[in-house]
Design a protein around this motif. Sequence first.
Motif, PDB file in Angstrom:
ATOM      1  N   HIS A 156      -8.100  -1.837   5.276  1.00  9.81           N
ATOM      2  CA  HIS A 156      -9.037  -0.882   5.881  1.00  9.81           C
ATOM      3  C   HIS A 156      -8.890  -0.874   7.403  1.00  9.81           C
ATOM      4  O   HIS A 156      -8.893   0.196   8.032  1.00  9.81           O
ATOM      5  N   ALA A 181      -8.697  -6.390   1.286  1.00  9.56           N
ATOM      6  CA  ALA A 181      -9.230  -5.035   1.442  1.00  9.56           C
ATOM      7  C   ALA A 181      -9.627  -4.758   2.884  1.00  9.56           C
ATOM      8  O   ALA A 181      -9.461  -3.638   3.389  1.00  9.56           O
ATOM      9  N   GLU A 182     -10.154  -5.769   3.574  1.00 10.80           N
ATOM     10  CA  GLU A 182     -10.574  -5.601   4.963  1.00 10.80           C
ATOM     11  C   GLU A 182      -9.373  -5.394   5.873  1.00 10.80           C
ATOM     12  O   GLU A 182      -9.430  -4.606   6.820  1.00 10.80           O
ATOM     13  N   ARG A 189      -5.897   1.077   8.606  1.00  8.81           N
ATOM     14  CA  ARG A 189      -6.109   2.523   8.476  1.00  8.81           C
ATOM     15  C   ARG A 189      -7.027   3.044   9.586  1.00  8.81           C
ATOM     16  O   ARG A 189      -6.795   4.120  10.149  1.00  8.81           O
ATOM     17  N   VAL A 190      -8.075   2.289   9.897  1.00 10.38           N
ATOM     18  CA  VAL A 190      -9.016   2.698  10.938  1.00 10.38           C
ATOM     19  C   VAL A 190      -8.322   2.779  12.290  1.00 10.38           C
ATOM     20  O   VAL A 190      -8.448   3.768  13.028  1.00 10.38           O
ATOM     21  N   GLU A 213       0.837  -1.196   0.000  1.00 15.56           N
ATOM     22  CA  GLU A 213       0.000   0.000   0.000  1.00 15.56           C
ATOM     23  C   GLU A 213       0.876   1.252   0.000  1.00 15.56           C
ATOM     24  O   GLU A 213       1.871   1.312   0.737  1.00 15.56           O
TER      25      GLU A 213
END
Length: 224
Positions: free
Chosen positions: A112, A108-109, A115-116, A25
């Motif tokens: 994510h 993707a999870e 990042r959260v 990423e």
Amino acid sequence: MSIRIVVADDQELVRSAFAMILDAEPDMEVVAEAGDGAEAVAAVAEHAPDVLVLDIRMPGMDGIEATRRVSDQPVRVLMLTTFDQDEYVYDALQAGASGFLLKDVRRAELVHAVRVVAAGESLLAPAVTTRLIETAVRKRRPAAAGQWEGLDRLTPRERESLELLGRGLTNAEIAAAMTVSEHTVKTHVSSVLAKLGLRDRAQAVVAAYESGLVVAGQSSPSGE
């Protein structure tokens, strides 16, 4: 600025796969990998990551103890587990983890979630966190009241906010129940975290149960 990450798992293939996904990423950098809890703690001390992606079960020092060891560091812990109802997840949240993921999580999870957590949020929705904690609380005795003397420092509105948060309500639902704005709710929640020395909302839910403010089986908005 990139999110600095340490990935810790005793299974090399899992660890390497997660590290490869995250490092690919553009806004993330895996600064170290670890094969057990002790290595994870050492990696956090050496590299000062923003997020520690940590397996909950490892030989030697497990993920829960590793989380406790780094709780005084400015690192967010994202716990990996095999079962979504794993009783150890409760202990992980209590120790300072900001959320958890199943090991079969999709790419993707995973991205994510990192990042959260890096943004300072809890990964789990309040209701999900509450169900998880209820499952564990039913199996153990509540903490001694003396462990939560900090509750006396909360204002009546802050105490009410903590109770509603512990029952699984979102900020919007808490605002409606208290007839205040969401901004006011956020202010109350931030004050609760500061006064009780909690890292995030997930730990606040734990505190609501451990203090006896919320009783297992009465977590729904209706109290049923």
